[in-house]
Design a protein around this motif. Structure first.
Motif, PDB file in Angstrom:
ATOM      1  N   ALA A 117       0.552  -0.710   0.169  1.00 61.53           N
ATOM      2  CA  ALA A 117       0.023  -0.381  -0.334  1.00 61.53           C
ATOM      3  C   ALA A 117       0.765   0.986  -0.086  1.00 61.53           C
ATOM      4  N   ALA A 118       2.072   0.992   0.836  1.00 61.15           N
ATOM      5  CA  ALA A 118       2.718   1.593   0.816  1.00 61.15           C
ATOM      6  C   ALA A 118       3.371   2.557  -0.823  1.00 61.15           C
ATOM      7  N   ARG A 119       3.317   2.468  -1.580  1.00 59.69           N
ATOM      8  CA  ARG A 119       3.301   1.740  -3.008  1.00 59.69           C
ATOM      9  C   ARG A 119       2.416   3.047  -3.840  1.00 59.69           C
ATOM     10  N   ALA A 120       1.493   3.406  -3.148  1.00 56.89           N
ATOM     11  CA  ALA A 120       1.056   4.806  -3.794  1.00 56.89           C
ATOM     12  C   ALA A 120       1.170   5.328  -2.845  1.00 56.89           C
ATOM     13  N   TYR A 121       0.904   7.079  -3.515  1.00 55.77           N
ATOM     14  CA  TYR A 121       1.371   8.250  -2.575  1.00 55.77           C
ATOM     15  C   TYR A 121       0.302   8.929  -2.569  1.00 55.77           C
TER      16      TYR A 121
END
Lengths: 260, 184
Positions: A117-121
């Motif tokens: 999820a942290a790869r979506a900013y």
């Protein structure tokens, strides 16, 4: 024990984590393990660990105790059958282990999900103030109301934290050790001794009681007062001690100067 | 072909400018739609955007909507900007978080009985991170605090709701409950 198998308790996130590791290392499934078999290994590991913080140690010890109970039940002649309410300790521990194993898997899955999820900013918010809004309560939900209330609280707090409001008046202490000591001496001025209780005004606030008490202790340590009590819980009397000279109690609290 | 409705552009614009998650109720107000209409519109928009393989997508929860970047292009974003990789949490925090997430609402004692270790610190830490919060009191001795996950937990994990948690059906059922049922 070979190096590959060398482990320490610190690596584990609690006793269940360690037990789970021992079970996996024995290449067994939780359902198959006779807990007695890994009791020895568990205790050996605990013995090797010489420094542990108390909180952690107590959790490990509690499981060690459970293991020993299980082992002793297995070794000794069968105790009378358990009543229905009482769960077999081995069953209880195994169930706890299975539950923990599920949660550990869930935690790993959650970890992966988080990293993914942290790869979506997201963007940082724009610093544009919203115009004042009209109050519209139709179609609202409790959640939305609560959110509005929370944001209002946030605004209010921000206002209160502005510089003007940070400046506050500091009230001088109404009771200081110095003025209480003077009070005690006044009480003793024309009497040989006074009862402890009479030093306090009626409905004395807590601060008065505390500070008066501190003043008594201070004067005792300076040998200005003597206390007498005939028996435990009997009335306490204060007297001036024979060698008391000082009447200046400025030594008692230097901070007092600020208010003079 | 997915219909590209004019409202999408307005929503996209609003969410872009806001940056922060926008309460659905606020969106509904600006769009002059009811809350359910807004929710429906956002859901359609998200599906359409995903299908189109757009670079930004709306992330919609029960309470808010926000624009997020499409994680398919994470590699390129990282190539361009080298953003700070957000640190995830320690094992003990993740365990505690997953108990709260999958078994909510839970008390501290329930968390500790599953983990076998004290969890005060982990709970306080997760609360500080805004991932969990008090959601009520359990009607039991001492009325212990019940914890649940927050809206910001959902957003952190880019979820619309809890049922999208990985393997939700499997992890959400406590073993003990299963067994108790079979006894009854």
């Amino acid at each position: 024990m070979t190096d590959a198998l060398h482990i320490t308790i610190e690596q584990f996130d609690g006793p269940l984590d360690l037990l789970l590791h021992l079970i996996t290392r024995a290449e067994l499934r939780i359902e198959e393990i006779a807990l007695c078999e890994i009791t020895g290994q568990y205790l050996e590991l605990m013995r090797q660990t010489d420094a542990m913080d108390m909180e952690q140690a107590s959790a490990f010890l509690s499981v060690a105790a459970q293991l020993l109970l299980i082992k002793s039940r297995a070794l000794l002649p069968r105790p009378p059958a358990l009543t229905e309410q009482e769960e077999d300790p081995a069953q209880a521990l195994l169930r706890q282990l299975r539950e923990y194993q599920v949660i550990k898997e869930a935690a790993a899955a959650l970890q992966t999900a988080w990293e993914d999820a942290a790869r979506a900013y997201t963007r940082l918010p724009e610093d544009i103030a919203l115009p004042p809004q009209k109050l519209e309560l139709e179609d609202t939900t409790l959640q939305a109301l609560f959110a509005a209330y929370q944001s209002l609280l946030g605004k209010r707090q921000a206002q209160e934290e502005t510089v003007q409001n940070i400046v506050r008046r500091v009230k001088p202490d109404a009771f200081t050790i110095r003025n209480r000591a003077a009070h005690i001496l006044r009480c003793l001025a024309d009497k040989k001794s006074v009862r402890f209780e009479t030093l306090f005004s009626e409905d004395a606030p807590r601060m008065e009681i505390v500070v008066t008490f501190l003043a008594i202790l201070e004067m005792l340590s300076r040998n200005e007062l003597r206390l007498t009590q005939a028996a435990p819980f009997a009335p306490i009397f204060l007297r001036r001690s024979a060698n008391a000279q000082t009447t200046d109690h400025a030594y008692m609290d230097e901070t007092d100067d600020a208010y003079d | 072909m997915i219909e590209n409705r004019p409202e999408y552009a307005v929503i996209e614009c609003l969410l872009f400018v806001a940056g922060d998650p926008v309460p659905l109720i606020e969106l509904a107000r600006v769009l002059a739609l009811s809350l359910p209409q807004t929710q429906e519109l956002l859901a359609e928009m998200e599906t359409a955007y995903r299908a189109d393989g757009r670079g930004i997508l709306p992330l919609v929860t029960d309470a808010t909507a926000q624009l997020i970047s499409n994680r398919d292009f994470a590699a390129q974003v990282e190539e361009l900007l080298q953003p700070n990789r957000e640190k995830t949490a320690s094992q003990s925090l993740m365990e505690t978080l997953s108990i709260v997430a999958y078994r909510q609402p839970v008390t501290r004692l329930e968390v500790e009985s599953i983990r076998g270790v004290r969890s005060e610190y982990a709970i306080a830490q997760l609360q500080k991170m805004g991932l969990i919060d008090e959601v009520g009191r359990k009607e039991a001795l001492g009325r212990p605090i019940l914890y649940g996950t927050t809206e910001s937990f959902l957003r952190k994990f880019r979820l619309h709701n809890l049922s999208e948690l990985p393997d939700y059906a499997r992890f959400a059922v406590p073993l003990a409950a299963e067994e108790e049922f079979s006894v009854v």
